[in-house]
Write an enzyme that holds these catalytic residues in place. Structure first.
Site, PDB file in Angstrom:
ATOM      1  N   LYS A 116     -13.835  26.419  55.666  1.00 13.89           N
ATOM      2  CA  LYS A 116     -13.111  26.348  54.904  1.00 13.89           C
ATOM      3  C   LYS A 116     -12.476  25.146  56.269  1.00 13.89           C
ATOM      4  O   LYS A 116     -11.532  24.224  55.513  1.00 13.89           O
ATOM      5  CB  LYS A 116     -12.096  27.492  54.757  1.00 13.89           C
ATOM      6  CG  LYS A 116     -12.121  28.073  53.719  1.00 13.89           C
ATOM      7  CD  LYS A 116     -10.860  29.190  53.139  1.00 13.89           C
ATOM      8  CE  LYS A 116     -11.408  29.941  52.103  1.00 13.89           C
ATOM      9  NZ  LYS A 116     -10.364  30.305  51.815  1.00 13.89           N
ATOM     10  N   LYS A 196     -20.121  29.242  45.774  1.00 15.86           N
ATOM     11  CA  LYS A 196     -19.579  30.664  45.274  1.00 15.86           C
ATOM     12  C   LYS A 196     -18.406  30.138  44.478  1.00 15.86           C
ATOM     13  O   LYS A 196     -17.856  28.786  45.255  1.00 15.86           O
ATOM     14  CB  LYS A 196     -18.667  31.667  46.421  1.00 15.86           C
ATOM     15  CG  LYS A 196     -18.358  31.947  46.407  1.00 15.86           C
ATOM     16  CD  LYS A 196     -17.230  33.159  47.075  1.00 15.86           C
ATOM     17  CE  LYS A 196     -16.161  32.329  47.815  1.00 15.86           C
ATOM     18  NZ  LYS A 196     -14.897  32.812  46.454  1.00 15.86           N
ATOM     19  N   LYS A 199     -11.096  29.551  44.032  1.00 15.88           N
ATOM     20  CA  LYS A 199      -9.263  28.991  43.459  1.00 15.88           C
ATOM     21  C   LYS A 199      -9.659  27.726  43.982  1.00 15.88           C
ATOM     22  O   LYS A 199      -8.581  26.467  43.584  1.00 15.88           O
ATOM     23  CB  LYS A 199      -8.435  29.946  43.611  1.00 15.88           C
ATOM     24  CG  LYS A 199      -8.968  31.291  43.382  1.00 15.88           C
ATOM     25  CD  LYS A 199      -7.380  32.057  43.347  1.00 15.88           C
ATOM     26  CE  LYS A 199      -7.680  33.429  43.991  1.00 15.88           C
ATOM     27  NZ  LYS A 199      -7.917  33.358  45.889  1.00 15.88           N
TER      28      LYS A 199
HETATM   29  P1  ATP Z   1     -10.039  30.907  48.086  1.00 17.72           P
HETATM   30  O1  ATP Z   1     -10.896  30.267  47.416  1.00 17.72           O
HETATM   31  O2  ATP Z   1      -8.739  30.608  47.975  1.00 17.72           O
HETATM   32  O3  ATP Z   1     -10.740  31.469  49.381  1.00 17.72           O
HETATM   33  P2  ATP Z   1     -11.302  32.856  46.066  1.00 17.72           P
HETATM   34  O4  ATP Z   1     -11.610  32.527  44.824  1.00 17.72           O
HETATM   35  O5  ATP Z   1     -12.561  32.697  47.303  1.00 17.72           O
HETATM   36  O6  ATP Z   1     -10.490  32.004  46.385  1.00 17.72           O
HETATM   37  P3  ATP Z   1     -10.002  35.079  47.629  1.00 17.72           P
HETATM   38  O7  ATP Z   1      -8.743  35.368  47.298  1.00 17.72           O
HETATM   39  O8  ATP Z   1     -10.045  34.909  48.505  1.00 17.72           O
HETATM   40  O9  ATP Z   1     -10.681  34.031  46.194  1.00 17.72           O
HETATM   41  O10 ATP Z   1     -10.549  36.607  47.190  1.00 17.72           O
HETATM   42  C1  ATP Z   1     -10.156  37.465  46.539  1.00 17.72           C
HETATM   43  C2  ATP Z   1     -11.540  38.873  46.299  1.00 17.72           C
HETATM   44  O11 ATP Z   1     -12.255  37.780  45.302  1.00 17.72           O
HETATM   45  C3  ATP Z   1     -12.619  38.938  47.414  1.00 17.72           C
HETATM   46  O12 ATP Z   1     -12.338  40.212  46.808  1.00 17.72           O
HETATM   47  C4  ATP Z   1     -13.404  38.166  47.233  1.00 17.72           C
HETATM   48  O13 ATP Z   1     -14.617  38.407  47.687  1.00 17.72           O
HETATM   49  C5  ATP Z   1     -13.830  38.089  45.843  1.00 17.72           C
HETATM   50  N1  ATP Z   1     -14.342  36.655  45.256  1.00 17.72           N
HETATM   51  C6  ATP Z   1     -14.011  35.258  45.120  1.00 17.72           C
HETATM   52  N2  ATP Z   1     -14.844  34.519  45.149  1.00 17.72           N
HETATM   53  C7  ATP Z   1     -16.151  35.615  44.772  1.00 17.72           C
HETATM   54  C8  ATP Z   1     -16.801  35.460  43.749  1.00 17.72           C
HETATM   55  N3  ATP Z   1     -17.363  34.349  43.671  1.00 17.72           N
HETATM   56  N4  ATP Z   1     -18.122  36.593  43.082  1.00 17.72           N
HETATM   57  C9  ATP Z   1     -17.459  36.996  43.283  1.00 17.72           C
HETATM   58  N5  ATP Z   1     -16.673  37.906  44.136  1.00 17.72           N
HETATM   59  C10 ATP Z   1     -15.471  36.887  44.817  1.00 17.72           C
HETATM   60 MG    MG Z   2     -12.164  33.031  49.981  1.00 22.99          MG
END
Ligand code: ATP
Ligand code: MG
Length: 331
Positions: A116, A196, A199
């Site tokens: 990040k 991955k 968001k």
């Molecule tokens: P950001 O990009 O803002 O970090 P994010 O999509 O990674 O958002 P988070 O809020 O950081 O989402 O993570 C929330 C939960 O969702 C955590 O338990 C994280 O491990 C899970 N998670 C996030 N992305 C994935 C993915 N691609 N596959 C499975 N689990 C995920």
């Molecule tokens: Mg995340």
């Protein structure tokens, strides 16, 4: 006989944008299953969201959206304590104290920080994210922390910090274990199966939980595939198809081996069209509930107020002990 202590689980999702199918499969789906067995604390992580720049005008709405989504997916406030992280100030307080026992090097080597910070003016909050997350967890003395695979390293750090604190100040924190899905712990981007689904990545990389039918079909249609024609689960050789299989399996509750059998000899386009059907079928009831909930903001705010009150009670019990252990003056 006293009643056996119910196992505790805690987790959260950042209010950093629209929730996607990776969040659903990796995290929310587990919350829904666990809430029948565990005493669950599930929060919306707004303090984590601001570790990267957020538009203050949008942040509130993003937090509320995440709550509507939790409820629409089936989190039940009668069973689960649902709250917003910033409503329980003990998270930030314990996060600060944990910072004081965390070696800088541990934070600098975290994968999420390294990813990040790329191309950004690095802020201390982003570096300290994992100590706040350790506080989020340790306050509630959980047995389990259901997360996606990308958060394993942070849960591991929470365990390390629990041990460190206990060694320095006396037994205070319990070391929880991370719970991750077998397949679907790391859903990859539809546009790039080496990254991955997130968001914070490009919109074409993810199916958002509120995407309409046409949008879902369009995104699945343009999702990258692998060379060859076989529909087979092999993340090394066929990363894109394996990812689509994991999404399919987790949304339609069909095992990957059954899917491989079902699509033997079929084309990528037949497979994709059925996957889009499965996603629409899973997401449309969620979207219906979301729309209804969004019309009753007041009652959802009440759920959050009750959730914050219950979480504060639990968190303050632990924080009181922590302050005494550390030697902070009290009256
Ligand atoms: P950001 O990009 O803002 O970090 P994010 O999509 O990674 O958002 P988070 O809020 O950081 O989402 O993570 C929330 C939960 O969702 C955590 O338990 C994280 O491990 C899970 N998670 C996030 N992305 C994935 C993915 N691609 N596959 C499975 N689990 C995920
Ligand atoms: Mg995340």
């Amino acid at each position: 006989m006293p009643e056996a202590r119910k196992q505790v689980a805690v987790s959260g999702i950042q209010a950093s944008g629209n929730l996607h199918i990776g969040n659903y499969i990796g995290a929310i789906k587990q919350f829904i299953e666990l809430q029948n067995k565990y005493k669950m604390f599930v929060f919306v992580a707004d303090l984590h969201a601001i570790t990267v720049p957020q538009d203050p005008k949008k942040l509130e709405a993003q937090a509320l959206d995440a709550v509507y989504t939790y409820l629409a997916c089936g989190l039940d406030p009668e069973k689960t304590t649902i709250f917003v992280q910033s409503h329980v100030p003990q998270h930030a307080e314990l996060g600060w104290i944990l910072n004081t026992i965390t070696p800088l090097g541990e934070l600098e080597r975290m994968t999420q920080f390294k990813e990040k910070k790329a191309g950004q003016n690095v802020l201390a909050g982003l570096l300290n994210y994992p100590t706040l997350m350790a506080a989020d967890i340790l306050l509630y003395q959980p047995d389990a922390v259901p997360v996606g695979e990308d958060q394993l390293q942070h849960v591991e750090l929470a365990r390390t910090l629990a041990r460190k604190f206990n060694a320095k100040f006396g037994q205070t924190f319990k070391e929880p274990k991370a719970l991750i899905q077998k397949e679907g712990a790391r859903i990859m981007g539809l546009d790039d199966p080496t990254k991955k689904m997130s968001k914070s990545a490009a919109a074409a990389s993810r199916i958002e939980l509120l995407d309409g039918e046409a949008e879902i079909r369009r995104k699945i249609k343009i999702a990258v595939t692998d060379s060859g024609r076989e529909i087979r689960f092999n993340p090394q050789m066929k990363p894109a198809i394996s990812n689509l299989l994991a999404i399919y399996s987790n949304t339609a509750a069909i095992s990957i081996s059954e899917l491989e059998k079902k699509y033997a000899g079929k084309t990528y386009s037949e497979f994709k069209s059925d996957l889009a059907d499965a996603l629409v079928k899973t997401l449309s009831p969620v979207q219906k509930k979301y729309k209804a909930l969004a019309k009753s903001k007041e009652s959802v705010l009440k759920i959050l107020k009750n959730g914050a009150d219950a979480a504060k009670d639990a968190a303050e019990l632990k924080m009181h002990e922590v302050r005494q252990r550390v030697g902070l003056l009290h009256y």
